[in-house]
Every structure is written in structure tokens, then in C-alpha cells.
Motif scaffolding. Structure first.
Motif, short mmCIF file in Angstrom:
data_model
loop_
_atom_site.label_atom_id
_atom_site.label_comp_id
_atom_site.label_asym_id
_atom_site.label_seq_id
_atom_site.Cartn_x
_atom_site.Cartn_y
_atom_site.Cartn_z
N PRO A 82 -28.29 -12.69 24.14
CA PRO A 82 -29.55 -12.46 24.84
C PRO A 82 -30.10 -11.05 24.60
O PRO A 82 -29.34 -10.12 24.32
N ARG A 83 -31.39 -10.91 24.69
CA ARG A 83 -32.04 -9.60 24.59
C ARG A 83 -31.42 -8.69 25.65
O ARG A 83 -31.20 -9.10 26.78
N ARG A 84 -31.12 -7.47 25.28
CA ARG A 84 -30.51 -6.46 26.14
C ARG A 84 -29.13 -6.90 26.69
O ARG A 84 -28.70 -6.47 27.75
N GLY A 85 -28.46 -7.76 25.94
CA GLY A 85 -27.13 -8.22 26.32
C GLY A 85 -26.08 -7.17 26.01
O GLY A 85 -26.40 -6.00 25.78
N ALA A 86 -24.83 -7.58 25.99
CA ALA A 86 -23.73 -6.66 25.71
C ALA A 86 -22.74 -7.32 24.74
O ALA A 86 -22.34 -8.45 24.95
N VAL A 87 -22.39 -6.59 23.71
CA VAL A 87 -21.42 -7.04 22.72
C VAL A 87 -20.19 -6.15 22.85
O VAL A 87 -20.31 -4.92 22.90
N VAL A 88 -19.01 -6.75 22.90
CA VAL A 88 -17.76 -5.99 22.89
C VAL A 88 -17.06 -6.34 21.58
O VAL A 88 -16.92 -7.51 21.24
N SER A 89 -16.66 -5.31 20.84
CA SER A 89 -16.08 -5.54 19.53
C SER A 89 -14.98 -4.53 19.23
O SER A 89 -15.08 -3.37 19.59
N ALA A 90 -13.95 -5.00 18.55
CA ALA A 90 -12.91 -4.12 18.01
C ALA A 90 -12.92 -4.22 16.49
O ALA A 90 -11.98 -3.79 15.83
N MET A 91 -13.99 -4.81 15.95
CA MET A 91 -14.10 -4.94 14.49
C MET A 91 -14.28 -3.55 13.89
O MET A 91 -15.10 -2.77 14.37
N PRO A 92 -13.56 -3.23 12.84
CA PRO A 92 -13.69 -1.89 12.23
C PRO A 92 -15.07 -1.70 11.61
O PRO A 92 -15.65 -2.62 11.03
N LEU A 93 -15.59 -0.48 11.76
CA LEU A 93 -16.93 -0.20 11.24
C LEU A 93 -16.95 0.00 9.72
O LEU A 93 -18.02 0.08 9.13
N PHE A 94 -15.79 0.05 9.08
CA PHE A 94 -15.79 0.13 7.62
C PHE A 94 -16.00 -1.24 7.00
O PHE A 94 -16.16 -1.37 5.79
N HIS A 95 -16.00 -2.28 7.80
CA HIS A 95 -16.20 -3.64 7.31
C HIS A 95 -17.63 -4.06 7.63
O HIS A 95 -18.17 -3.70 8.66
N THR A 96 -18.23 -4.83 6.76
CA THR A 96 -19.62 -5.21 6.96
C THR A 96 -19.84 -6.02 8.23
O THR A 96 -20.90 -5.93 8.86
N ALA A 97 -18.86 -6.79 8.69
CA ALA A 97 -19.04 -7.55 9.93
C ALA A 97 -19.13 -6.61 11.13
O ALA A 97 -19.92 -6.86 12.05
N GLY A 98 -18.35 -5.54 11.14
CA GLY A 98 -18.42 -4.59 12.25
C GLY A 98 -19.61 -3.66 12.14
O GLY A 98 -20.37 -3.48 13.08
N CYS A 99 -19.79 -3.09 10.97
CA CYS A 99 -20.83 -2.09 10.77
C CYS A 99 -22.22 -2.71 10.70
O CYS A 99 -23.08 -2.45 11.53
#
Length: 197
Positions: A82-99
Motif C-alpha cells: 500500500p501507498r505509505r506502507g512499511a517494508v521490512v527487509s534483511a536483503m543485502p543492499l549489494f544485491h539487486t533485489a535489496g538495493c
């Protein structure tokens, strides 16, 4: 790492700056805007994503701005964040899915992006509850670990994550009010819990 970065950058005459994340807070505080940002066209290179060679020889894939932004938009639309929702992630930012997908997708929805420093099921579930997560991002192994965690409790994060790959869907805790969307193929996978606030 610093020595490798210095050696690699020695032959790059157009390199404007390098940043050490070890002193990131000091770098941000001391920044003075002196130059205008460069003009960027949609087809200009944005990122070189290095592949591990799972399906062939390891190589760098040149990704352009249009492709990254478009892919992030389609991914986040698929998850129904949803617009203005919240995402929680532990995906590394060096990977395209995280970054690219996680950060740009969240920006597209003007959502909060809660980045866990590392993947630990307790840490992720605590962050999901604290920030009223609308979506948890992770690869199937991460999502299965969340579902298997002894403290997994729907009252803490109602509708906690389920991932569409069969291994996660067959988990006993994967039902009861959860939605899932394999937004980037599988893996990685993005799961969207139905958290009610």
C-alpha cells in the motif's frame, strides 16, 4: 577492502568520489553541496550487477536507470504494497533485489523501508511488529526460517509472511490470513503479510 578500492579506482579518471562506510556518519555531516548533480538520461548506466555464475560464467551486467526504475515499479505493484506502507527487509543492499527492487520499489510507493542489519528471525519479526510491516522481503530460506521460528506469533505481526515457493507454502504456519507474491521470480521472493493496523 580499502586497499582494493584504491587500486581499482587508480585507473578511473572520471571517478568523482569514493566513500568509506566505516565513517559514514562523519561523511554525511561534513558534506557540502558544491557541484550540480549530473544530467542523467533513462538509458544511462546506473549499476553494474555482478552475477555469481550460477547459470554460466560470472560476469558484470550493466543495468540502466530506465530498467531499474521500471523493474522496481512492476515488482512493487505485484506485491500490492500500500501507498505509505512499511517494508521490512534483511536483503543485502549489494544485491539487486535489496538495493534496486526493495529501495526503489519502496520509494515508488512512498513507503518506509526498514533495513535489518543482518538476517536473524527474531530481529526481523521484532522489526515487523514494531513498524507494522505490510511487506517482508526475503529469499525462500529466510521466509521459511521466519515461519519456523519458535516465537512466531500472529498476534505480534498478524498475517506474517508466506512465500509462494512450494517449500514455504507447505510450512504449517504459512496459512491463516497471509498473502504472498513471488514478485521477482523465485528466488528472491517478496512476501506481503496482511497486517491490519
Amino acid at each position: 577492502m580499502t586497499a582494493i578500492a584504491r587500486e581499482a579506482s587508480a585507473g578511473l579518471p572520471d571517478l568523482r568520489a569514493t566513500v568509506c562506510f566505516g565513517d559514514w556518519p562523519d561523511t554525511v555531516r561534513s558534506h557540502q553541496e558544491t557541484d550540480a548533480l549530473p544530467t542523467v538520461r533513462p538509458g544511462d548506466a546506473a549499476q553494474i550487477q555482478y552475477t555469481s555464475g550460477t547459470t554460466g560464467f560470472p560476469k558484470g551486467a550493466l543495468l540502466h536507470h530506465r530498467g531499474l526504475v521500471t523493474n522496481a515499479r512492476f515488482m512493487i505493484d505485484r506485491t500490492q504494497l500500500p501507498r505509505r506502507g512499511a517494508v521490512v527487509s534483511a536483503m543485502p543492499l549489494f544485491h539487486t533485489a535489496g538495493c534496486a527492487m526493495g529501495v526503489l520499489g519502496s520509494a515508488h510507493q512512498r513507503a518506509s523501508y526498514v533495513l535489518c542489519q543482518l538476517f536473524d528471525p527474531t530481529l526481523v519479526l521484532t522489526a515487523a511488529a514494531r513498524h507494522h510491516a505490510d511487506m517482508l522481503a526475503g529469499v525462500p530460506t529466510m521466509l521459511i526460517a521466519l515461519l519456523s521460528h519458535p516465537d512466531f506469533d500472529r498476534s505480534t505481526c498478524p498475517g506474517c509472511p508466506v512465500c509462494s515457493p512450494a517449500a514455504a507454502l507447505s510450512h504449517p504456519n504459512s496459512s491463516a490470513g497471509s498473502r504472498s507474491a513471488s514478485a521477482c521470480g523465485s528466488p528472491p521472493c517478496t512476501a506481503r503479510p496482511n497486517c491490519r493496523r
